[in-house]
Design an enzyme around this catalytic site. Structure first.
Site, PDB file in Angstrom:
ATOM      1  N   GLU A  15       5.824  13.543   5.372  1.00  0.00           N
ATOM      2  CA  GLU A  15       4.509  13.331   4.779  1.00  0.00           C
ATOM      3  C   GLU A  15       3.616  14.528   5.073  1.00  0.00           C
ATOM      4  O   GLU A  15       3.581  14.999   6.205  1.00  0.00           O
ATOM      5  CB  GLU A  15       3.876  12.055   5.343  1.00  0.00           C
ATOM      6  N   ASP A  24       5.648   3.201   0.603  1.00  0.00           N
ATOM      7  CA  ASP A  24       4.314   3.656   0.984  1.00  0.00           C
ATOM      8  C   ASP A  24       4.392   4.700   2.085  1.00  0.00           C
ATOM      9  O   ASP A  24       3.419   5.384   2.367  1.00  0.00           O
ATOM     10  CB  ASP A  24       3.456   2.479   1.447  1.00  0.00           C
ATOM     11  N   HIS A  29       0.896   6.326   1.492  1.00  0.00           N
ATOM     12  CA  HIS A  29       0.593   5.793   2.829  1.00  0.00           C
ATOM     13  C   HIS A  29      -0.816   5.188   2.859  1.00  0.00           C
ATOM     14  O   HIS A  29      -1.622   5.490   3.742  1.00  0.00           O
ATOM     15  CB  HIS A  29       0.722   6.892   3.887  1.00  0.00           C
ATOM     16  N   THR A  30      -1.077   4.304   1.900  1.00  0.00           N
ATOM     17  CA  THR A  30      -2.411   3.731   1.755  1.00  0.00           C
ATOM     18  C   THR A  30      -2.450   2.214   1.882  1.00  0.00           C
ATOM     19  O   THR A  30      -3.537   1.631   1.835  1.00  0.00           O
ATOM     20  CB  THR A  30      -3.006   4.106   0.384  1.00  0.00           C
ATOM     21  N   VAL A  35       6.957  -0.553   4.032  1.00  0.00           N
ATOM     22  CA  VAL A  35       5.570  -0.392   4.496  1.00  0.00           C
ATOM     23  C   VAL A  35       5.562  -0.219   6.010  1.00  0.00           C
ATOM     24  O   VAL A  35       4.530  -0.367   6.654  1.00  0.00           O
ATOM     25  CB  VAL A  35       4.691  -1.597   4.088  1.00  0.00           C
ATOM     26  N   GLY A  36       6.740   0.099   6.574  1.00  0.00           N
ATOM     27  CA  GLY A  36       6.866   0.287   8.017  1.00  0.00           C
ATOM     28  C   GLY A  36       6.725   1.744   8.391  1.00  0.00           C
ATOM     29  O   GLY A  36       5.629   2.287   8.462  1.00  0.00           O
ATOM     30  N   ARG A  37       7.861   2.396   8.592  1.00  0.00           N
ATOM     31  CA  ARG A  37       7.866   3.800   8.960  1.00  0.00           C
ATOM     32  C   ARG A  37       8.879   4.542   8.093  1.00  0.00           C
ATOM     33  O   ARG A  37       9.994   4.066   7.858  1.00  0.00           O
ATOM     34  CB  ARG A  37       8.216   3.973  10.449  1.00  0.00           C
TER      35      ARG A  37
END
Length: 315
Positions: free
Chosen positions: A256, A251, A275-276, A225-227
């Protein structure tokens, strides 16, 4: 002082900003190209903001609407002496809830494809052999900032054990144990779950690569959930296929939107969200609570009071 904002602040919030001495707010929809050299402050990054910074400008303060700031040209901003503040603290609780959701999904088989197959649905009882409780499971959390702390706090509340990882191994709120980033790679502790909440820097680019997955004492479930670029996607897929990882939840991604031909779509034991995880209600109010005191401080002292970025460190 002219402020360009891409954030949908309310009329009352705009009035509060403009009650500060010599402050004028320009909504992005009202922007005209001739105003570019007059912008002093940018609230929320956008292609328009990038265009303004690329030309002659007098911008001295940028407030982002995200916790991560790796998309900014940090060296150039540092050279121009532009102050930057991030939005850390806004998204932590929401991301923590998503992390918990991923963990429970793997532990309790909540969204397993078999659950929607009428031919095999009751075979789900066989899953009792592999279902487990998350109580006392160990979670290694990379990144002990706002997000990492929120994740640790929530997971500990339901009985998981957490270990934090940061650059130096310094103590951090919500963690009873922390270790250094380098140590975690050479002597990785046993973990049932690994959560990446690190910022993206030169040191964390592809940090989670083949050597990282190969050195784990047991196959963990990896959650990002970072990068996206912190993870070598090819190595991640290989680790899922060869059993070095028991599963993964992503995520964020190296590219992207995720291309339709990405091999991630076919990777085993993988959960994905677009990415939510950081999505929150009333985000404008949360952003205003950071931006307004920063603007007050900037107007009065030329400094920021909340979430200032160290442009040399990148976070």
């Amino acid at each position: 002082m002219n402020i360009l904002t891409a954030t949908h602040f309310s009329t009352a919030q705009i009035s509060q900003l403009e009650s500060l001495p010599d402050v004028h707010v320009i909504r992005q929809n009202d922007f005209q190209p001739k105003l570019a050299p007059t912008i002093d402050v940018i609230m929320a990054w956008s292609p328009l903001a990038a265009k303004i910074l690329a030309g002659p400008n007098r911008v001295k303060f940028i407030q982002t609407s995200s916790a991560g700031i790796d998309y900014l040209l940090l060296a150039a901003l540092d050279q121009q002496k532009v102050l930057v503040a991030h939005a850390g603290g806004i998204h932590g609780d929401a991301i923590a809830q998503s992390v918990l959701g991923y963990i429970l999904d793997f532990a309790r088989y909540i969204t397993h494809p078999q659950n929607r197959d009428p031919q095999n649905f009751w075979q789900g009882r066989i899953q009792r052999r592999v279902l487990y409780s998350v109580v006392n499971k160990r979670v290694l959390i990379y990144g002990t900032g706002h997000v990492g702390q929120a994740v640790s706090q929530l997971l500990r509340q339901i009985g998981l054990q957490t270990i934090g990882v940061n650059h130096s191994g310094h103590p951090a709120p919500e963690f009873t144990e922390t270790i250094a980033l380098a140590t975690s790679k050479v002597q990785p502790p046993v973990a049932d779950f690994i959560v990446n909440a690190l910022p993206l820097t030169n040191a964390t680019q592809h940090f989670f690569a083949a050597d990282f997955f190969a050195h784990q004492p047991q196959p963990p479930i990896f959650i990002n959930v970072g990068r996206g670029p912190s993870v070598d996607t090819t190595a991640l897929i290989a680790a899922l296929k060869n059993g070095q990882l028991a599963g993964a939840a992503l995520d964020v991604f190296e590219q992207e939107p995720l291309p339709a031909d990405s091999p991630l779509w076919q990777a085993p034991n993988l959960l994905m969200t677009p990415h939510t995880t950081g999505t929150v209600d009333h985000v404008e109010d949360a952003l205003f609570a950071i931006f307004y005191p920063n603007l007050q401080s900037f107007c009065q002292t030329g400094k920021l009071s909340v979430n200032q970025v160290d442009l040399k460190l990148g976070y």
